[in-house]
Design a protein around this motif. Structure first.
Motif, short mmCIF file in Angstrom:
data_model
loop_
_atom_site.label_atom_id
_atom_site.label_comp_id
_atom_site.label_asym_id
_atom_site.label_seq_id
_atom_site.Cartn_x
_atom_site.Cartn_y
_atom_site.Cartn_z
N SER A 191 0.83 -1.20 0.00
CA SER A 191 0.00 0.00 0.00
C SER A 191 0.87 1.25 0.00
O SER A 191 1.80 1.38 0.81
CB SER A 191 -0.91 0.00 1.23
OG SER A 191 -1.69 1.17 1.26
N SER B 5 -13.07 -4.62 0.59
CA SER B 5 -11.96 -5.15 1.39
C SER B 5 -12.13 -6.63 1.69
O SER B 5 -11.17 -7.30 2.09
CB SER B 5 -11.86 -4.37 2.71
OG SER B 5 -11.56 -3.02 2.46
N CYS C 177 -9.12 0.14 -5.24
CA CYS C 177 -7.75 -0.20 -4.85
C CYS C 177 -7.10 -1.01 -5.96
O CYS C 177 -7.79 -1.65 -6.77
CB CYS C 177 -7.73 -1.05 -3.56
SG CYS C 177 -8.32 -0.19 -2.08
N CYS D 241 -6.05 -2.67 1.47
CA CYS D 241 -6.99 -1.87 0.70
C CYS D 241 -7.86 -1.04 1.63
O CYS D 241 -8.04 0.18 1.42
CB CYS D 241 -7.85 -2.78 -0.18
SG CYS D 241 -9.16 -1.92 -1.08
N CYS E 81 -5.87 1.80 3.20
CA CYS E 81 -5.58 2.87 2.25
C CYS E 81 -6.81 3.75 2.04
O CYS E 81 -6.72 4.99 2.04
CB CYS E 81 -5.13 2.25 0.92
SG CYS E 81 -4.67 3.46 -0.35
N LEU E 82 -7.97 3.13 1.88
CA LEU E 82 -9.19 3.89 1.64
C LEU E 82 -9.57 4.75 2.84
O LEU E 82 -10.01 5.90 2.69
CB LEU E 82 -10.33 2.93 1.30
CG LEU E 82 -10.24 2.22 -0.05
CD1 LEU E 82 -11.37 1.21 -0.21
CD2 LEU E 82 -10.25 3.21 -1.21
N SER F 16 -2.06 3.73 -4.57
CA SER F 16 -2.67 2.40 -4.37
C SER F 16 -4.19 2.42 -4.25
O SER F 16 -4.81 1.35 -4.33
CB SER F 16 -2.09 1.73 -3.13
OG SER F 16 -0.72 1.45 -3.30
N CYS F 17 -4.79 3.60 -4.06
CA CYS F 17 -6.25 3.64 -3.93
C CYS F 17 -6.78 5.02 -4.27
O CYS F 17 -6.03 6.01 -4.29
CB CYS F 17 -6.69 3.21 -2.53
SG CYS F 17 -6.22 4.37 -1.22
#
Length: 392
Positions: A148, A184, A212, A221, A224-225, A248-249
């Motif tokens: 990530s 996720s 992602c 994921c 990151c979000l 990455s997202c």
């Protein structure tokens, strides 16, 4: 100088050249338009150390980008690859991620345009990340797969503010949390993409999107979000639209539709609303096929016209040369084939052996004389049949 040269040529030559110039212009224009329109630029960051065009690393980078572009037709909309000459110093890592709702041809158009655009924006850097409306492109001299990355981060927001900003913020937190939890749960390799439309007022809907890279685990994921979601109040609170872009997202929302709806059956997505006037979704391959078909037809017409014009001109020149040389017309009557004995004797210089070409069962063949036409020597032979010293 070039135009003056063309004017010295014949009209048919000018026409042929004009046709080919006319054909090349729309093809160049269409190619340039497709390249510019295929990847709608949003933001970019140049990364890592400086490199020069003649290095092995740059050579590997060019091959990597071409390879990524050729693999942009995959249905997953994601691909990563490595190019190396055997040493870690020359190794380059790259990946692309297309927006999850787009068909394969739109993904390919974006990646193809991005691979050309991003290296021009970062011509001397070993790494870069480019965000486009339809895809994200990333390359680096460092290993970037299956981890990530939230840096460098980019924030883009609309100019217009929306009323009831507090209620909008609460709606976004709830919607994004639901979407993040949903994607996720998917394991590595799965397409991690989700959208949702939520009614904000009686006349206004909020469209939300999260995505992602598929190489992340569900945990990475989700993390990151949620980091991206935490930036929204400070960077873009109360705006009609905003995007938080990480390598990455991505987290994004808008009060206007900006993605294609995807039904549960997984069929090809359809637009939420008709595209605005002047913004057709016809793919570049379709445009190229149409232009190529028209161009081929015009080329065939031009070739045929030029060929017929050249043949007619050649025939005209031959006829004019014939008139200037004073060459006699073709013999068309029987009477013109009859000569008196005295005429033939004079023409063959008394049937001289020097003028004799040969002899057959019906008599001898003599050269009647010579003619000159345009400085060229022409022999004119006549066949005279002699039998028992009498002219037949």
């Amino acid at each position: 100088m070039f135009l003056g040269f063309l004017q010295l040529r014949s009209p048919s030559f000018n026409f042929c050249v004009s046709v080919f110039v006319f054909i090349s212009l729309p093809i160049s224009f269409v190619s340039q338009t497709i390249t510019e329109a295929a990847a709608t630029y949003m933001h970019h960051d140049c990364l890592n150390a400086i490199t020069t065009p003649d290095t092995t690393y740059r050579f590997n980078l060019n091959h990597l980008l071409a390879y990524l572009s050729s693999n942009a037709t995959r249905t997953t909309g994601f691909y990563n690859a490595t190019a190396s000459s055997g040493t870690s110093e020359d190794t380059v890592y790259g990946m692309f991620l297309c927006r999850g709702d787009l068909p394969a041809d739109a993904c390919h158009d974006c990646v193809s345009g991005a691979t050309k655009d991003l290296v021009q924006r970062c011509p001397e850097k070993q790494g870069a990340v480019g965000y486009y409306e339809e895809c994200t492109l990333r390359y680096s001299s460092r290993y970037i797969f299956s981890s990530s990355a939230v840096d460098p981060s980019s924030f883009i927001s609309g100019n217009k503010s929306i009323s009831e900003a507090t209620r909008l913020g609460e709606l976004l937190r709830a919607t994004f949390s639901e979407l993040a939890s949903g994607i996720s749960d998917l394991g590595p390799g799965a397409k991690k993409f989700g959208t949702k439309e939520t009614r904000f007022t009686a006349s206004r809907t909020v469209y939300t999107l999260v995505q992602c890279t598929p190489d992340l685990t569900g945990f990475d994921c989700n993390r990151c979000l949620r980091i991206a979601m935490s930036y929204l109040p400070d960077c873009c609170g109360g705006k009609e639209s905003a995007s938080v872009l990480f390598p990455s997202c991505t987290v994004r929302y808008d009060v206007h539709p900006f993605y294609l709806s995807v039904n549960a059956s997984g069929a090809r997505p359809t637009p939420l609303v008709p595209p605005p006037p002047g913004k057709s979704r016809i793919s570049s391959l379709t445009i190229i096929a149409i232009v190529a078909s028209i161009s081929v037809s015009v080329v065939l017409f031009a070739i045929g016209y030029c060929f017929l014009s050249k043949r007619a001109k050649t025939k005209y020149i031959q006829e004019e040369n014939g008139k200037e040389s004073g060459a006699p017309d073709n013999i068309t009557t029987v009477d013109s084939l009859q000569f008196s004995f005295a005429t033939i004797e004079a023409a063959t210089e008394g049937f001289s052996a020097n003028n004799k070409l040969g002899e057959g069962g019906f008599g001898a063949v003599y050269v009647e004389g010579v003619q000159y036409s345009n400085g060229l020597l022409k022999y004119v032979a006549r066949v005279h049949l002699l039998m028992d010293n009498e002219l037949l």
